[in-house]
Design an enzyme around this catalytic site. Structure first.
Site, mmCIF file in Angstrom:
data_model
loop_
_atom_site.group_PDB
_atom_site.id
_atom_site.type_symbol
_atom_site.label_atom_id
_atom_site.label_comp_id
_atom_site.label_asym_id
_atom_site.label_seq_id
_atom_site.Cartn_x
_atom_site.Cartn_y
_atom_site.Cartn_z
ATOM 1 C CE LYS A 81 -29.393 -5.353 12.621
ATOM 2 N NZ LYS A 81 -28.442 -4.624 11.820
ATOM 3 C CB CYS A 110 15.961 0.246 33.931
ATOM 4 S SG CYS A 110 17.867 0.090 33.851
ATOM 5 C CE1 TYR A 113 -4.024 2.042 0.677
ATOM 6 C CE2 TYR A 113 -2.199 3.484 2.027
ATOM 7 C CZ TYR A 113 -3.299 3.620 1.279
ATOM 8 O OH TYR A 113 -4.427 4.532 1.295
ATOM 9 C CG ASP A 114 3.025 2.464 3.668
ATOM 10 O OD1 ASP A 114 1.951 2.802 3.494
ATOM 11 O OD2 ASP A 114 3.660 1.775 4.401
ATOM 12 C CE LYS A 140 -24.456 -4.771 20.705
ATOM 13 N NZ LYS A 140 -23.219 -4.146 21.115
ATOM 14 C CD GLU A 180 -26.661 -7.511 10.587
ATOM 15 O OE1 GLU A 180 -26.121 -6.617 11.338
ATOM 16 O OE2 GLU A 180 -28.026 -7.346 9.697
ATOM 17 C CB SER A 185 -28.667 1.829 22.221
ATOM 18 O OG SER A 185 -29.455 1.982 23.235
ATOM 19 C CE LYS A 215 -23.956 -6.531 24.380
ATOM 20 N NZ LYS A 215 -23.538 -5.867 25.516
HETATM 21 S S1 IVH Z 1 -28.136 -2.562 14.498
HETATM 22 C C1 IVH Z 1 -31.256 0.912 16.639
HETATM 23 N N1 IVH Z 1 -26.237 -4.032 13.612
HETATM 24 O O1 IVH Z 1 -24.266 -2.205 18.651
HETATM 25 C C2 IVH Z 1 -29.908 0.353 16.603
HETATM 26 N N2 IVH Z 1 -25.865 -2.686 15.703
HETATM 27 O O2 IVH Z 1 -25.712 -1.791 21.299
HETATM 28 C C3 IVH Z 1 -29.653 -0.561 15.351
HETATM 29 N N3 IVH Z 1 -23.508 -2.686 16.649
HETATM 30 O O3 IVH Z 1 -25.481 1.368 18.631
HETATM 31 C C4 IVH Z 1 -28.362 -1.292 15.516
HETATM 32 N N4 IVH Z 1 -22.938 -4.500 15.379
HETATM 33 O O4 IVH Z 1 -23.091 0.558 17.546
HETATM 34 C C5 IVH Z 1 -26.734 -3.183 14.542
HETATM 35 N N5 IVH Z 1 -24.600 -5.413 13.118
HETATM 36 C C6 IVH Z 1 -25.119 -4.691 13.872
HETATM 37 C C7 IVH Z 1 -24.257 -4.061 14.966
HETATM 38 C C8 IVH Z 1 -24.487 -3.074 15.740
HETATM 39 C C9 IVH Z 1 -22.658 -3.726 16.192
HETATM 40 C C10 IVH Z 1 -23.706 -1.708 17.600
HETATM 41 C C11 IVH Z 1 -24.265 -0.355 17.367
HETATM 42 C C12 IVH Z 1 -25.306 0.094 18.355
HETATM 43 C C13 IVH Z 1 -25.029 -1.013 19.273
HETATM 44 C C14 IVH Z 1 -26.105 -1.096 20.361
#
Ligand code: IVH
Length: 651
Positions: free
Chosen positions: A273, A409, A20-21, A99, A97, A66, A297
């Site tokens: 989701k 040291c 890259y560099d 997290k 997905e 959140s 989690k």
């Molecule tokens: S969807 C309305 N998808 O987790 C919020 N969030 O604890 C929809 N995060 O603020 C968030 N991976 O920063 C979503 N695949 C993912 C995620 C994700 C990480 C984070 C995001 C969010 C926080 C909530």
């Protein structure tokens, strides 16, 4: 050609840093020769100007909510029941997905061009971190032609890959600074650097996982959202799946729970989701979080073991680091027997004592941390820890520097420091001496074959071949690698010297200002300090370094060996004659476009600003100049013509 290169760099984030560099430097050279080819989305235009005093607040078009958390499959089932109740008699599918444990950001594109990046903030209003986000190599400044026109707001997570996190902490530790507790904090800290040039040096990455509802257009499902984002050129994590029911979801969870440690980034769970966007809309959100999503989690993996002893390691700069010697225990797939305890204060704060049963955890899933002692299991025989009064490697005095947590040291001849300095000298980013690794350095120092890096170049095949794990061929390779390293740039050499507080970047900056190492060594503190980006502490450190007798002797050895100590042409170009100068353009230009003029200023180390202030050094004024010119006159600034600008900036 430029675009090809850009595209290549963009599309292949797997290319090595070195590659890259090299490409980047070639692009810089080409752009220097053909300023009219510089486009606003060129990689050279990523890093903006000067540090800023703070971040401006930006209101989110749609609030950034959140997620609700669950820690058990039962809780997840309850959530699923609530979802199904909210959508009676409908088929519901789920997008699962990983997290990503980083920092949430919103990225705004207009007409396919990157415009702005904003942190989550309080969900309603975040900070404008555009300058720092621009420096992310994986960020497309221009989306593919298939991306929607108009405004597109995408959301994602910026993170520091585990390996980069480890390296950053190792550097901080060496410098006697506080380390980051985990990659998330490191990413957040990096995005909050006021100097985007520093942020650019943190190898942050990001994944996008969604977009504002207003901008999702004809898309019907979260799965389509992800594939569209990817098809427009945005980075999307490949680790997601469409699950038709709870059983499939559970398979996703239990599949990733053990596998997550093998990822290059940190994940702390799975986001589930509801897949269909219209179902999401009907389920809606509470004031804090959407009803259509839930975060499951993973339990942080912990283990308990006995702290047998605390040993003390000595680094290159003499920093003493306490290390926990643990009864070996299996944690998240590896056997852990040592853990970094950072410093004495940290140990005291956590009240960790030798002989304690301790809880350990992996921060960033890689580096084991001692979380806390198990007080209930104390027998009374545990001993509080105190750093030794003498260096464990050489028994010299240890001292604590002002404003730092670390003890050092004070003996520059300490064998542990000598080894550390030689390791740095040989590092890839420094003199890049292939094959000269830790085990070999240890032997060279212990056998008295080298006393400092100046001795390296006198090593012979006959001396190297008989060493442990060496043979004729490998000895020849080392000698060849040493020979090759004599041609490195001045900037690398300055970094390789291991001057306290002088990192890779300072090395480059200094190399751009001095014709050779000798003139750098003779520079007065005031002159050093006058250099943009070199502060009083670094200047003092340089002075102190070059005035030492032993250092002069080592440098003489390097010079005698034929190591390059001169500035190379490409280094002069990097920070040119406009270093630290701020320009504002007003009115028309005749021989070039505004973009080209600004690009030239930046290439020569200056800064192009949009508005006039006391800090402006030159206002370049042409026909049709307006209020900026008036303001410049009022402030008594230097106003020059395009012709004068051309003279000033001739390359
Ligand atoms: S969807 C309305 N998808 O987790 C919020 N969030 O604890 C929809 N995060 O603020 C968030 N991976 O920063 C979503 N695949 C993912 C995620 C994700 C990480 C984070 C995001 C969010 C926080 C909530």
């Amino acid at each position: 050609l430029l675009h090809n290169q850009f595209y290549y760099v963009q599309a292949e984030p797997e290319i090595s840093d070195g590659e890259y560099d090299r490409l980047y430097r070639r692009l810089q050279d080409l752009e220097a020769q053909h300023p009219d080819l510089v486009t606003p989305d060129s990689p050279t235009q990523r890093v903006g100007g000067e540090p800023i005093s703070g971040f401006s607040p930006v209101r989110h078009a749609e609030p950034m909510l959140s997620l609700d958390n669950t820690y058990s499959e039962e809780d997840l089932e309850e959530w699923e029941q609530r979802v199904r109740k909210g959508l009676p008699d409908e088929t519901v599918a789920f997008a699962a997905e990983l997290k990503i444990d980083g920092v949430a950001v919103a990225l705004i594109y207009r007409e396919g061009q990157f415009q702005q990046a904003v942190t989550r903030g309080d969900g309603e209003t975040g900070d404008d971190i555009t300058a720092n986000i621009r420096t992310l190599r994986g960020l497309p400044l221009q989306l593919k032609a298939t991306a929607p026109r108009g405004e597109l707001v995408v959301r994602g997570e910026v993170f520091l890959p585990k390996k980069a996190f480890q390296e950053l902490n190792a550097q901080k530790q060496e410098a006697g600074e506080k380390v980051f507790a985990n990659p998330r904090n490191a990413a957040a800290g990096s995005l909050k650097l006021l100097d985007s040039r520093l942020a650019a040096r943190r190898p942050l990455a990001f994944f996008v996982y969604g977009m504002d509802t207003k901008t999702s257009g004809p898309l019907k499902t979260q799965t389509e959202v992800l594939s569209s984002l990817a098809s427009w050129g945005l980075p999307v994590s490949p680790d997601h799946a469409l699950c038709r029911d709870m059983a499939a979801l559970k398979r996703f969870l239990s599949g990733w729970e053990p596998k997550r440690h093998s990822l290059s980034y940190e994940t702390d769970g799975v986001v589930v989701k509801v897949d269909a966007l219209d179902q999401q809309k009907r389920l809606g959100a509470t004031s804090k979080s959407p009803r259509w999503a839930m975060a499951y989690k993973f339990a942080a993996e912990q283990a308990q073991t006995r702290l047998n002893a605390i040993s003390v390691q000595v680094g290159r700069t003499g920093v003493l680091t306490p290390v926990a010697e643990l009864e070996p225990v299996l944690l998240a797939g590896t056997t852990v027997s040592r853990a970094n305890l950072h410093n004495e204060e940290d140990i005291a704060r956590k009240d960790i004592r030798v002989g304690d049963q301790v809880v350990i955890e992996k921060a960033g899933e890689i580096i084991p941390q001692v979380v806390r002692p198990v007080i209930g299991r104390r027998t009374g025989k545990e001993a509080r820890f105190k750093l030794p009064a003498g260096c464990p490697a050489c028994d010299s005095l240890v001292v604590k520097l002002e404003e730092q947590v670390a003890w050092r040291c004070a003996n520059p001849g300490c064998p542990a420091q000598v080894k550390g300095r030689i390791r740095l000298f040989a590092q890839r980013a420094a003199m890049d001496i292939e094959g000269l690794g830790e085990a070999l350095v240890d032997q060279l120092v212990e056998k008295g074959l080298v006393r400092d890096y100046g001795d390296l170049y006198a090593l012979t095949v006959e001396q190297l071949a008989p060493l442990d794990r060496m043979a004729l061929k490998s000895a020849e390779n080392i000698v060849a690698a040493l020979q090759a390293s004599k041609q490195r740039t001045l900037g690398r050499l300055i970094y390789a010297l291991g001057i306290p507080l002088v990192g890779e970047h300072s090395g480059e900056v200094l190399a751009a200002h001095y014709a050779d190492l000798k003139s750098l060594g003779q520079a007065e503190q005031e002159a050093l300090q006058d250099i943009h980006e070199i502060g009083p502490k670094v200047a003092a450190s340089l002075r102190a370094f070059f005035s030492r007798k032993e250092i002069k002797a080592v440098l003489a050895k390097l010079e005698k060996a034929g190591v390059n100590t001169r500035q190379l042409a490409e280094e002069k170009l990097r920070t040119g004659g406009l270093t630290g100068k701020t320009f504002v353009f007003t009115g028309e230009l005749e021989t070039m476009t505004r973009n080209q003029a600004e690009a030239r200023v930046k290439r020569l180390g200056g800064r192009a600003a949009g508005s006039v202030s006391k800090k402006t050094d030159y206002v370049v004024s042409g026909p049709g100049a307006g209020s900026k010119l008036d303001k410049a006159k009022k402030l008594g600034l230097k106003v020059i013509s395009e012709k004068e600008f051309n003279r000033l900036s001739s390359e």
